[in-house]
Design a protein around this motif. Structure first.
Motif: not given
Length: 375
Positions: A47-48, A51, A168, A171-172, A175, A252-253, A256
């Motif tokens: 994820v990092k 994004t 998912h 991702t949160h 964020q 966004h989640g 991604v």
């Protein structure tokens, strides 16, 4: 002063009513917990990198069963609802507060029991202070029995499904730890929403009638839900802002997990198709409850938010999209969620955007194939 909500009763009610999880052996349970912890760490790297958000160092996910999820969420409710419970507790007569707290405790417990068998995971934003009085940044929580139940029911690859869920939820975490002001913004909006409630008896009775009408409409197949039924016009404006930011973070989640998924989750297409079919099912009473609790609205947020994110990244790339995290002023409004070009014109100046076909030159962005996610 009696508590406005009997939280102990809420936990006891939820734990008593929640359905048992799937039958698993001790070794199966141990292996599932171990793999979920490992995959939550693996998902953080994916994820990092994708994004480009510089978030806090990863922490191993907290793995819970259904009663554990109920207890954790009651702790979160206490934090979120504290401004309202303080206000109500100081303005309502003692006998009314005492009786109401038990009724509300049972109601909260019943809602949590319903949700506890369905939630696969979440990033818990609001947690009680630690022993030193500091507010934790958040906690990634995965509900192991529900994940095992879903992967069995769908007959999908367990490792792929577990990583798909972790992508998912991670991702949160990225964020909210990578955008430090976002948590405080949400909490301030929710506090304002709760504290501007009008609590005189006439208003409370009127709200109860609105809730009754919402329930009747839901049983008739309408779109009413309890949250919309009890809000004032002032609260609606705040809720619109909260809905916009939650649609953004959920979308966004969703984006991604779909965009990262094919490279690290080989069977993602199979998982997605089966999961979407599963979500559309359920008994009529189950669908009514989801509508009343606003869960159907959340499903729409995934699709609308993902569409917004995809549209911006298609034209502005990941770097352009990440301008959304600059400040509360760069967050999209509900209108801009529906029309991404309004947001791009306001925040990015659409005349300076790169050509539409340069999306793959920005962090390797691959648009998702559909809109859904496992929460």
């Amino acid at each position: 002063m009696p508590a406005v909500i009997d939280w102990d009763l809420a936990v006891a009610t939820g734990v008593r009513l929640v359905r048992p999880g799937p039958q698993v052996s001790r070794d199966e349970a141990k292996n599932a917990v171990t793999e979920l912890r490992r995959l939550s760490r693996e998902a953080e790297g994916h994820v990092k990198e994708f994004t480009g958000i510089d978030s806090a160092p990863p922490e191993e996910a907290t793995i819970v069963d259904r009663p554990g999820w109920i207890r954790a969420n009651v702790d979160g409710f206490k934090v979120v609802l504290e401004p309202l419970t303080d206000k109500v507790g100081s303005s309502m007569p003692g006998i009314v507060s005492a009786v109401g707290s038990r009724i509300t405790g049972v109601e909260v417990g019943a809602v949590l029991a319903f949700l506890a068998s369905r939630v696969l995971g979440q990033y818990e934003l609001f947690l009680p202070p630690d022993p030193d009085g500091n507010a934790p940044t958040g906690r990634l929580t995965l509900v192991a029995p529900n994940i095992v139940h879903a992967e069995r029911e769908l007959a999908v690859d367990p490792r792929d499904f577990r990583l798909w869920v972790c992508l998912h939820e991670e991702t949160h975490r990225v964020q909210f730890t990578g955008v430090p002001w976002l948590r405080e913004y949400l909490q301030s909006q929710m506090t304002e929403f709760l504290t501007i409630s009008d609590l005189d008896l006439s208003t409370l009775l009127h709200r109860m009638r609105d809730v009754t009408d919402a329930v009747a409409d839901a049983f008739k197949g309408g779109d009413s839900n309890i949250i919309e039924a009890i809000q004032t016009p002032e609260q609606k404006a705040i809720l619109d802002r909260v809905t916009a930011v939650m649609t953004l973070v959920e979308g966004h989640g969703d984006y991604v997990m779909d965009a990262v998924g094919p490279s690290v989750v080989p069977s993602v297409a199979d998982i997605r198709a089966k999961f979407q079919h599963r979500r559309a099912g359920g008994s009529r009473i189950d669908q009514i409850i989801r509508r009343l609790l606003g869960i159907e609205l959340k499903m729409k947020q995934y699709a609308e938010g993902s569409t917004f994110v995809k549209a911006v990244i298609d034209e502005a790339g990941m770097t352009g999209f990440n301008r959304v995290w600059t400040s509360p002023n760069t967050l999209p409004t509900r209108q801009e969620i529906s029309d991404p070009h309004l947001w791009m014109h306001r925040v990015l100046n659409s005349n300076a955007l790169p050509p539409h076909n340069t999306q793959n030159g920005q962090n390797g962005v691959t648009p998702p194939t559909n809109n859904d996610n496992p929460e």
